[in-house]
Motif scaffolding. Structure first.
Motif, short mmCIF file in Angstrom:
data_model
loop_
_atom_site.label_atom_id
_atom_site.label_comp_id
_atom_site.label_asym_id
_atom_site.label_seq_id
_atom_site.Cartn_x
_atom_site.Cartn_y
_atom_site.Cartn_z
N VAL A 9 15.94 29.06 30.05
CA VAL A 9 15.58 29.50 31.40
C VAL A 9 16.84 29.48 32.26
O VAL A 9 17.38 28.41 32.58
N ASP A 11 18.84 32.20 35.41
CA ASP A 11 18.84 33.49 36.09
C ASP A 11 20.07 34.32 35.75
O ASP A 11 20.15 35.49 36.12
N ARG A 31 13.82 32.62 23.21
CA ARG A 31 13.26 33.50 24.23
C ARG A 31 13.94 33.16 25.54
O ARG A 31 14.23 31.99 25.81
N ALA A 33 14.17 33.47 29.87
CA ALA A 33 13.43 33.66 31.11
C ALA A 33 14.41 33.58 32.27
O ALA A 33 15.31 32.74 32.27
N SER A 35 13.56 33.00 35.46
CA SER A 35 13.07 32.14 36.54
C SER A 35 12.21 31.04 35.96
O SER A 35 11.72 31.14 34.82
N GLU A 37 9.26 30.18 37.02
CA GLU A 37 7.89 30.67 36.92
C GLU A 37 7.67 31.44 35.62
O GLU A 37 6.66 31.26 34.94
N GLU A 38 8.64 32.28 35.27
CA GLU A 38 8.54 33.04 34.02
C GLU A 38 8.59 32.11 32.81
O GLU A 38 7.86 32.29 31.84
N GLY A 39 9.46 31.09 32.90
CA GLY A 39 9.55 30.13 31.79
C GLY A 39 8.26 29.36 31.60
O GLY A 39 7.80 29.16 30.46
N GLU A 41 5.28 30.31 32.37
CA GLU A 41 4.29 31.24 31.82
C GLU A 41 4.47 31.41 30.32
O GLU A 41 3.49 31.43 29.56
N LEU A 42 5.73 31.50 29.87
CA LEU A 42 5.99 31.61 28.43
C LEU A 42 5.57 30.35 27.69
O LEU A 42 5.06 30.41 26.56
#
Length: 248
Positions: A9, A11, A31, A33, A35, A37-39, A41-42
């Motif tokens: 994670v 930016d 993988r 991410a 942000s 928030e995106e991390g 979610e993953l």
């Protein structure tokens, strides 16, 4: 075969790429991410064995994301490393207090990082001491910052060089394979052309022989017809002579 799955994670796309390349050397799939928030979610969608979390992120920062992970019973046992340029002793204590397995600088020594990952993947429950404070250099703060920037750029350049070398090696290998396939295709085409020429010549020979036999038969037929015509002519001449002869 992959030994684990890591979430990075950050930016910065460059930072994600560099760390992902290092992790791939330890046979980890990754993988990325951009942000927190995106991390998060993953993490709800995929199983991960290790997380690398930048501190300064748009929206939720790294510490807030770390606390969210450790509050979740399904995620709290995943080792989380703060992947950051922060190096103050207080930051290290705060990260550990929030449940981080350790703090890794963005110019971390690759061999140390791979050793840490190896220990985590082998043990599965604990992580070694993973703090990497910046060593004392005797430089003033401004010089130290400049030195860190230079070190980071050199590390990035080294990784970029290695990646380029690997890409060139793979490209050369692909070119050799393509050349071999091309040569094999040419050989196959040449064999087929030779076969086509052989069958074509054989066919022409058979046709020529057949035509020769037919022409010979036709010549015989014409000869016989000519003979018959000559006989008919002789008969006609005899009849003319017979009809034209004076009677006795």
């Amino acid at each position: 075969m992959a030994r684990g799955h890591a979430l990075v994670v950050d930016d910065s796309s460059t930072a994600r790429i560099i760390l992902s390349r290092l992790l791939e050397r330890a046979k980890l799939t990754t993988r990325g991410a951009a942000s927190a928030e995106e991390g998060l979610e993953l993490l709800q969608k995929e199983p991960f064995d290790i997380v690398f979390l930048d501190h300064l992120l748009p929206g939720m920062d790294g510490f807030q994301a770390l606390e969210a992970i450790k509050r979740d019973p399904a995620l709290r046992d995943i080792p989380v490393f703060m992947y950051t340029s922060q190096n103050a002793e207080r930051y290290l204590r705060d990260a550990k207090a929030r449940g981080a397995a350790g703090v890794i600088g963005k110019q971390v020594d690759r061999d140390q990082l791979l050793k840490i990952i190896e220990t985590i993947l082998t043990d599965g429950t604990s992580a070694p001491d993973t703090d990497f404070p910046v060593p004392e250099t005797g430089l003033d703060p401004a010089e130290h910052i400049q030195s860190r920037r230079l070190t980071g750029r050199l590390a990035t350049l080294e990784i970029a060089y290695e990646e380029t070398y690997d890409e060139l090696r793979h490209l050369r290998k692909s070119m050799v394979q393509m050349e071999a396939l091309h040569q094999e295709s040419l050989n196959t085409i040449q064999r087929r052309m030779k076969q086509m020429m052989f069958f074509t010549l054989a066919g022409l020979a058979i046709v020529t022989l057949g035509l020769g036999l037919e022409i010979s038969d036709l010549s015989n037929v014409l000869g016989n017809v000519n003979n018959e015509l000559m006989i008919i002519q002789e008969i006609v001449e005899d009849l003319v002579e017979l009809v034209g002869a004076p009677s006795q």
